[in-house]
Design a protein around this motif. Sequence first.
Motif, PDB file in Angstrom:
ATOM      1  N   PHE A  58       0.778  -1.242   0.034  1.00  0.00           N
ATOM      2  CA  PHE A  58      -0.155  -0.017   0.111  1.00  0.00           C
ATOM      3  C   PHE A  58       0.889   1.204   0.046  1.00  0.00           C
ATOM      4  N   LEU A  59       0.222   2.423  -0.307  1.00  0.00           N
ATOM      5  CA  LEU A  59       1.064   3.707  -0.252  1.00  0.00           C
ATOM      6  C   LEU A  59       1.014   4.293   0.935  1.00  0.00           C
ATOM      7  N   ARG A  60       1.958   5.185   1.501  1.00  0.00           N
ATOM      8  CA  ARG A  60       1.632   5.603   2.888  1.00  0.00           C
ATOM      9  C   ARG A  60       2.116   6.999   2.767  1.00  0.00           C
ATOM     10  N   GLU A  61       1.451   7.826   3.373  1.00  0.00           N
ATOM     11  CA  GLU A  61       1.713   9.377   3.352  1.00  0.00           C
ATOM     12  C   GLU A  61       2.757   9.616   4.219  1.00  0.00           C
ATOM     13  N   ASN A  62       3.015   9.058   5.387  1.00  0.00           N
ATOM     14  CA  ASN A  62       4.139   9.485   6.404  1.00  0.00           C
ATOM     15  C   ASN A  62       4.483   8.051   7.029  1.00  0.00           C
ATOM     16  N   LEU A  63       5.404   8.245   7.649  1.00  0.00           N
ATOM     17  CA  LEU A  63       5.988   7.151   8.509  1.00  0.00           C
ATOM     18  C   LEU A  63       5.911   7.404   9.718  1.00  0.00           C
ATOM     19  N   ASP A  64       5.501   6.518  10.696  1.00  0.00           N
ATOM     20  CA  ASP A  64       5.132   6.674  12.121  1.00  0.00           C
ATOM     21  C   ASP A  64       5.538   5.582  12.835  1.00  0.00           C
ATOM     22  N   PHE A  65       6.452   5.313  13.339  1.00  0.00           N
ATOM     23  CA  PHE A  65       6.877   3.992  14.249  1.00  0.00           C
ATOM     24  C   PHE A  65       7.151   4.227  15.804  1.00  0.00           C
ATOM     25  N   SER A  66       6.504   3.361  16.365  1.00  0.00           N
ATOM     26  CA  SER A  66       6.586   3.384  17.967  1.00  0.00           C
ATOM     27  C   SER A  66       7.865   2.734  18.330  1.00  0.00           C
ATOM     28  N   ASP A  67       8.223   2.836  19.407  1.00  0.00           N
ATOM     29  CA  ASP A  67       9.490   2.223  19.963  1.00  0.00           C
ATOM     30  C   ASP A  67       9.530   0.909  20.053  1.00  0.00           C
ATOM     31  N   GLU A  68       8.553   0.282  19.503  1.00  0.00           N
ATOM     32  CA  GLU A  68       8.310  -1.290  19.308  1.00  0.00           C
ATOM     33  C   GLU A  68       9.154  -1.728  18.097  1.00  0.00           C
TER      34      GLU A  68
ATOM     35  N   GLY B  90      13.321   3.264  18.500  1.00  0.00           N
ATOM     36  CA  GLY B  90      12.584   4.410  19.565  1.00  0.00           C
ATOM     37  C   GLY B  90      11.585   5.187  18.502  1.00  0.00           C
ATOM     38  N   THR B  91      10.645   5.753  19.318  1.00  0.00           N
ATOM     39  CA  THR B  91       9.836   6.290  18.528  1.00  0.00           C
ATOM     40  C   THR B  91      10.103   7.432  17.534  1.00  0.00           C
ATOM     41  N   VAL B  92       9.528   7.442  16.291  1.00  0.00           N
ATOM     42  CA  VAL B  92      10.126   8.114  15.249  1.00  0.00           C
ATOM     43  C   VAL B  92       9.082   8.410  14.189  1.00  0.00           C
ATOM     44  N   LYS B  93       8.890   9.817  13.691  1.00  0.00           N
ATOM     45  CA  LYS B  93       8.063  10.196  12.812  1.00  0.00           C
ATOM     46  C   LYS B  93       8.887  10.586  11.643  1.00  0.00           C
ATOM     47  N   MET B  94       8.646  10.371  10.363  1.00  0.00           N
ATOM     48  CA  MET B  94       9.408  10.868   9.393  1.00  0.00           C
ATOM     49  C   MET B  94       8.696  11.436   8.181  1.00  0.00           C
ATOM     50  N   GLU B  95       8.998  12.443   7.517  1.00  0.00           N
ATOM     51  CA  GLU B  95       8.236  12.906   6.688  1.00  0.00           C
ATOM     52  C   GLU B  95       9.438  12.817   5.405  1.00  0.00           C
ATOM     53  N   THR B  96       8.771  12.651   4.195  1.00  0.00           N
ATOM     54  CA  THR B  96       9.529  12.933   3.096  1.00  0.00           C
ATOM     55  C   THR B  96       8.642  13.790   1.848  1.00  0.00           C
ATOM     56  N   PHE B  97       9.452  14.406   0.972  1.00  0.00           N
ATOM     57  CA  PHE B  97       8.833  15.249  -0.098  1.00  0.00           C
ATOM     58  C   PHE B  97       9.155  14.825  -1.488  1.00  0.00           C
ATOM     59  N   ASN B  98       8.455  14.903  -2.331  1.00  0.00           N
ATOM     60  CA  ASN B  98       8.462  14.506  -3.629  1.00  0.00           C
ATOM     61  C   ASN B  98       8.833  13.131  -3.978  1.00  0.00           C
ATOM     62  N   SER B  99       8.429  12.265  -2.970  1.00  0.00           N
ATOM     63  CA  SER B  99       8.787  10.726  -2.945  1.00  0.00           C
ATOM     64  C   SER B  99       7.453  10.161  -2.741  1.00  0.00           C
ATOM     65  N   GLN B 100       7.526   9.064  -3.307  1.00  0.00           N
ATOM     66  CA  GLN B 100       6.418   7.801  -3.197  1.00  0.00           C
ATOM     67  C   GLN B 100       6.939   6.980  -1.965  1.00  0.00           C
ATOM     68  N   MET B 101       6.034   6.450  -1.189  1.00  0.00           N
ATOM     69  CA  MET B 101       6.298   5.857  -0.102  1.00  0.00           C
ATOM     70  C   MET B 101       5.440   4.307  -0.110  1.00  0.00           C
ATOM     71  N   ILE B 102       6.075   3.445  -0.676  1.00  0.00           N
ATOM     72  CA  ILE B 102       5.325   2.189  -0.847  1.00  0.00           C
ATOM     73  C   ILE B 102       5.620   1.183   0.357  1.00  0.00           C
ATOM     74  N   CYS B 103       4.824   0.815   0.975  1.00  0.00           N
ATOM     75  CA  CYS B 103       4.848  -0.160   2.301  1.00  0.00           C
ATOM     76  C   CYS B 103       4.467  -1.566   1.747  1.00  0.00           C
ATOM     77  N   VAL B 104       5.359  -2.505   2.106  1.00  0.00           N
ATOM     78  CA  VAL B 104       4.996  -3.870   1.461  1.00  0.00           C
ATOM     79  C   VAL B 104       5.237  -4.666   2.975  1.00  0.00           C
ATOM     80  N   PRO B 105       4.108  -5.271   3.493  1.00  0.00           N
ATOM     81  CA  PRO B 105       4.248  -6.003   4.646  1.00  0.00           C
ATOM     82  C   PRO B 105       4.669  -7.481   4.204  1.00  0.00           C
ATOM     83  N   MET B 106       5.684  -7.796   4.864  1.00  0.00           N
ATOM     84  CA  MET B 106       6.274  -9.410   4.668  1.00  0.00           C
ATOM     85  C   MET B 106       5.501 -10.320   5.748  1.00  0.00           C
ATOM     86  N   LEU B 107       5.285 -11.395   5.244  1.00  0.00           N
ATOM     87  CA  LEU B 107       4.613 -12.272   6.351  1.00  0.00           C
ATOM     88  C   LEU B 107       5.322 -13.506   6.510  1.00  0.00           C
TER      89      LEU B 107
END
Lengths: 121, 157
Positions: free
Chosen positions: B32-42, B123-140
């Motif tokens: 799926f495409l995502r708008e931003n990256l937001d990760f918890s400290d887990e 650790g908890t992190v939020k990342m922003e990026t501009f003029n980029s496409q962010m594709i997230c692929v879950p691996m099972l």
Amino acid sequence: MAKSVLVVDDAAFMRMMLKDILTKNGFEVVGEAVDGGDALKKYEALKPDLVTLDITMPEMDGITALKELKKMNPDIKAVMCSAMGQQSMVIEAIQNGAKDFIVKPFQAERVVEALTKVGNM
Amino acid sequence: MVDVNVINPFLEAAISTLEMVAQIKLTVGKPFLRENLDFSDENVLTIVGITGAMKGRVIMALPASNAKNVASNMMMGMPVDELNEMALSALSELGNMTMGTAATIFSTKNVLIDITPPMIQHGTVKMETFNSQMICVPMLKDGTDFMEINIILKTNN
């Protein structure tokens, strides 16, 4: 007598793995270096029979280090050990004097075979 | 729009690397495409930059428990109770090997890229990026989410 080896890799994990494989297979790891600059210093101090060289490293990369090491010892026995396995990268390394090229991830046997062969050159 | 020709080499590389170094068999989930990256400290994030014919970065995100599992397998079963320096180094090398393998696959399609040394973030992190496409692929693993591969590529040159 066991061949002495200098292991050059920025990743502590990879140095540990290589050291483990080599030690268990009759080589003596006499030193570890974390980047190209460190490799030059340790090569000069330790004068090992063999060097394993990672390519992607901060500061000085493995290809640049190889060129410098070649100036120090034109007969250097260096084996590249890198995740960058593109044909162009392998050719560049061999043209600059690397004796073999191991692509990560590797099997232990591949490492032992390469260093044994190069050590006997 | 997600171009499979662009993402497949990264996924192939991740699958083969995880299997070879950690004996973990992964399958591809639904991208799926995502708008931003937001990760918890887990999470443990392994970040590798891409330069050359493509520009951007890939972020492999592993929940801490799975990260310990992978690091332990990579170290021949050595117990990993906490993500110490050696375990993080193993995960960093996992990123390097995965992306090196991806670069090799791309090179066979005449797409030449280079990669940067990996960086680990936890650790908890939020990342922003501009003029980029962010594709997230879950691996099972066994049909359950195991890790994420986030492919972030610059869209305009």
